[in-house]
Design a protein around this motif. Structure first.
Motif, PDB file in Angstrom:
ATOM      1  N   LEU A 178       0.821  -1.208   0.000  1.00  0.00           N
ATOM      2  CA  LEU A 178       0.000   0.000   0.000  1.00  0.00           C
ATOM      3  C   LEU A 178       0.857   1.261   0.000  1.00  0.00           C
ATOM      4  O   LEU A 178       0.564   2.226  -0.709  1.00  0.00           O
ATOM      5  CB  LEU A 178      -0.924   0.001   1.220  1.00  0.00           C
ATOM      6  CG  LEU A 178      -2.089  -0.986   1.181  1.00  0.00           C
ATOM      7  CD1 LEU A 178      -2.777  -1.039   2.530  1.00  0.00           C
ATOM      8  CD2 LEU A 178      -3.076  -0.614   0.085  1.00  0.00           C
ATOM      9  N   CYS A 179       1.919   1.234   0.801  1.00  0.00           N
ATOM     10  CA  CYS A 179       2.808   2.388   0.889  1.00  0.00           C
ATOM     11  C   CYS A 179       3.429   2.685  -0.478  1.00  0.00           C
ATOM     12  O   CYS A 179       3.466   3.833  -0.924  1.00  0.00           O
ATOM     13  CB  CYS A 179       3.890   2.086   1.920  1.00  0.00           C
ATOM     14  SG  CYS A 179       4.926   3.481   2.329  1.00  0.00           S
ATOM     15  N   LEU A 203      -7.654   9.735 -12.799  1.00  0.00           N
ATOM     16  CA  LEU A 203      -8.262   8.949 -11.732  1.00  0.00           C
ATOM     17  C   LEU A 203      -9.442   8.140 -12.254  1.00  0.00           C
ATOM     18  O   LEU A 203      -9.644   6.984 -11.872  1.00  0.00           O
ATOM     19  CB  LEU A 203      -8.702   9.860 -10.588  1.00  0.00           C
ATOM     20  CG  LEU A 203      -7.557  10.509  -9.796  1.00  0.00           C
ATOM     21  CD1 LEU A 203      -8.105  11.534  -8.808  1.00  0.00           C
ATOM     22  CD2 LEU A 203      -6.721   9.462  -9.069  1.00  0.00           C
ATOM     23  N   GLU A 204     -10.213   8.739 -13.158  1.00  0.00           N
ATOM     24  CA  GLU A 204     -11.340   8.020 -13.773  1.00  0.00           C
ATOM     25  C   GLU A 204     -10.841   6.819 -14.555  1.00  0.00           C
ATOM     26  O   GLU A 204     -11.419   5.719 -14.493  1.00  0.00           O
ATOM     27  CB  GLU A 204     -12.120   8.967 -14.684  1.00  0.00           C
ATOM     28  CG  GLU A 204     -13.319   8.315 -15.361  1.00  0.00           C
ATOM     29  CD  GLU A 204     -14.034   9.276 -16.299  1.00  0.00           C
ATOM     30  OE1 GLU A 204     -14.892   8.799 -17.064  1.00  0.00           O
ATOM     31  OE2 GLU A 204     -13.732  10.485 -16.281  1.00  0.00           O
ATOM     32  N   ILE A 205      -9.765   6.988 -15.292  1.00  0.00           N
ATOM     33  CA  ILE A 205      -9.185   5.889 -16.069  1.00  0.00           C
ATOM     34  C   ILE A 205      -8.653   4.798 -15.144  1.00  0.00           C
ATOM     35  O   ILE A 205      -8.885   3.596 -15.359  1.00  0.00           O
ATOM     36  CB  ILE A 205      -8.067   6.413 -16.987  1.00  0.00           C
ATOM     37  CG1 ILE A 205      -8.678   7.261 -18.107  1.00  0.00           C
ATOM     38  CG2 ILE A 205      -7.235   5.269 -17.565  1.00  0.00           C
ATOM     39  CD1 ILE A 205      -7.658   8.032 -18.912  1.00  0.00           C
ATOM     40  N   GLY A 211      -4.867  -1.004 -12.604  1.00  0.00           N
ATOM     41  CA  GLY A 211      -4.193  -0.204 -11.581  1.00  0.00           C
ATOM     42  C   GLY A 211      -5.104   0.255 -10.465  1.00  0.00           C
ATOM     43  O   GLY A 211      -4.649   0.937  -9.546  1.00  0.00           O
ATOM     44  N   ALA A 212      -6.385  -0.099 -10.521  1.00  0.00           N
ATOM     45  CA  ALA A 212      -7.330   0.303  -9.482  1.00  0.00           C
ATOM     46  C   ALA A 212      -7.086  -0.508  -8.212  1.00  0.00           C
ATOM     47  O   ALA A 212      -6.490  -1.582  -8.241  1.00  0.00           O
ATOM     48  CB  ALA A 212      -8.758   0.102  -9.952  1.00  0.00           C
ATOM     49  N   ARG A 219     -10.532   6.789  -1.697  1.00  0.00           N
ATOM     50  CA  ARG A 219      -9.842   8.034  -1.335  1.00  0.00           C
ATOM     51  C   ARG A 219      -9.802   9.072  -2.448  1.00  0.00           C
ATOM     52  O   ARG A 219      -9.203  10.131  -2.273  1.00  0.00           O
ATOM     53  CB  ARG A 219      -8.416   7.712  -0.868  1.00  0.00           C
ATOM     54  CG  ARG A 219      -8.343   7.259   0.587  1.00  0.00           C
ATOM     55  CD  ARG A 219      -6.921   7.154   1.091  1.00  0.00           C
ATOM     56  NE  ARG A 219      -6.869   7.215   2.533  1.00  0.00           N
ATOM     57  CZ  ARG A 219      -6.948   6.160   3.338  1.00  0.00           C
ATOM     58  NH1 ARG A 219      -7.091   4.952   2.807  1.00  0.00           N
ATOM     59  NH2 ARG A 219      -6.883   6.309   4.654  1.00  0.00           N
ATOM     60  N   ILE A 220     -10.434   8.835  -3.563  1.00  0.00           N
ATOM     61  CA  ILE A 220     -10.412   9.812  -4.645  1.00  0.00           C
ATOM     62  C   ILE A 220     -10.968  11.171  -4.204  1.00  0.00           C
ATOM     63  O   ILE A 220     -10.363  12.215  -4.499  1.00  0.00           O
ATOM     64  CB  ILE A 220     -11.143   9.262  -5.889  1.00  0.00           C
ATOM     65  CG1 ILE A 220     -10.212   8.291  -6.636  1.00  0.00           C
ATOM     66  CG2 ILE A 220     -11.572  10.404  -6.825  1.00  0.00           C
ATOM     67  CD1 ILE A 220     -10.785   7.717  -7.899  1.00  0.00           C
ATOM     68  N   PRO A 221     -12.097  11.228  -3.474  1.00  0.00           N
ATOM     69  CA  PRO A 221     -12.570  12.555  -3.030  1.00  0.00           C
ATOM     70  C   PRO A 221     -11.545  13.275  -2.163  1.00  0.00           C
ATOM     71  O   PRO A 221     -11.453  14.511  -2.199  1.00  0.00           O
ATOM     72  CB  PRO A 221     -13.842  12.226  -2.242  1.00  0.00           C
ATOM     73  CG  PRO A 221     -14.315  10.927  -2.807  1.00  0.00           C
ATOM     74  CD  PRO A 221     -13.056  10.165  -3.106  1.00  0.00           C
TER      75      PRO A 221
END
Length: 289
Positions: A178-179, A203-205, A211-212, A219-221
């Protein structure tokens, strides 16, 4: 009378408090202690008893959880606990610390009549509250089985990783990934923006690509500055990343990705964002450049 064992929690920080609330809602009787004091509100919410010190907590609880900031804090509390007997007690170390830390106390705990497991948590207080955190447990099969009802109240991802210390090792492996993910995301977004791509488009892609990850999705917002809530703070991420690098170094493993993440989180902390969500490392790098 409840058939559930009484659980004592040493540490009433964000994680310890979240565990207390979750376990209380699952019907466990609780005893709480914290170096900084246990808030009255938490005692009221959980119906818990308050212990005056770790030894007193050990006397009242069957299963003793430590949820503390670092190795030094864990060693301090376990040392204090060794001043009393622990007949039939199970110590569950749930902090993010070195795999070696609890092993050093294994024999002293046995000599006092108790046993121990390490059971670090993957995920922040919000996942604990929903019962969806991950738990990586190291210890004997009998101790794992005894702790299992507590674990299942906190997590829907309980893994018995092996012998004592293997839970902490599994946490290091998981959180190193994660890091590194957050460091690579920062580098990718900075590169893509220089190439002309809007951050929102990237980010949408990424959300629909290999890679998601669940960590990114949630955490996108925060990355976009639309949500100021804190899942896990920058200073905590830096503390953990430093631990991961130290553990890897003890085995002679080079960690350029983790070293870069440590540097990024250090810059973010020094810029005054230490108490913001760990994703602030990415957001502030985008704002700065």
């Amino acid at each position: 009378m409840s058939e559930k064992e009484t659980v004592g929690i040493c540490g009433a920080g964000r994680m310890g408090s979240a565990m207390a609330r979750r376990l209380a809602s699952a019907g466990f009787e609780l005893v709480l202690w914290s170096r900084s004091g246990v808030p009255d509100e938490l005692l009221s919410q959980t119906g818990a008893q308050k212990a005056r010190n770790p030894a007193a907590l050990a006397g009242k609880a069957d299963i003793i959880i430590t949820s503390l900031i670092d190795d030094d804090a864990v060693e301090e509390v376990l040392t204090a606990m060794m001043t009393t007997s622990l007949p039939g007690k199970l110590v569950a170390e749930m902090s993010t610390v070195s795999p070696k830390t609890l092993r050093r106390f294994s024999e002293p705990i046995k000599a006092k009549g108790g046993s121990a497991i390490d059971a670090p948590v993957s995920g922040g207080p919000e996942l604990i509250a929903d019962g969806k955190a991950g738990l990586y447990i190291g210890g004997a099969n009998a101790d794992f089985a005894r702790f299992h009802p507590v674990a299942m109240a906190l997590s829907d991802r309980v893994h018995h990783a092996g012998s004592l210390g293997m839970g902490a090792a599994a946490k290091v492996v998981n959180n190193m990934m994660l890091c590194g993910y957050w460091e690579v995301l920062k580098e990718a977004l900075l590169t893509g923006r220089e190439a002309g791509l809007p951050v929102e488009t990237m980010l949408e892609i990424l959300l629909t690509s290999p890679g998601a990850s669940p960590a990114l999705r949630g955490r996108i917002p925060r990355i976009l500055g639309e949500d100021k809530s804190v899942g896990f703070p920058v200073r905590g991420a830096l503390k953990d990343a430093t631990l991961f690098a130290r553990v890897a170094d003890s085995f002679g493993i080079e960690t350029p990705a983790i070293d870069a993440a440590v540097k990024s989180y250090t810059h973010c902390l020094e810029a005054g964002h230490g108490d913001e969500d760990l994703s602030a490392m990415v957001r502030t790098a985008l704002e700065k450049s």
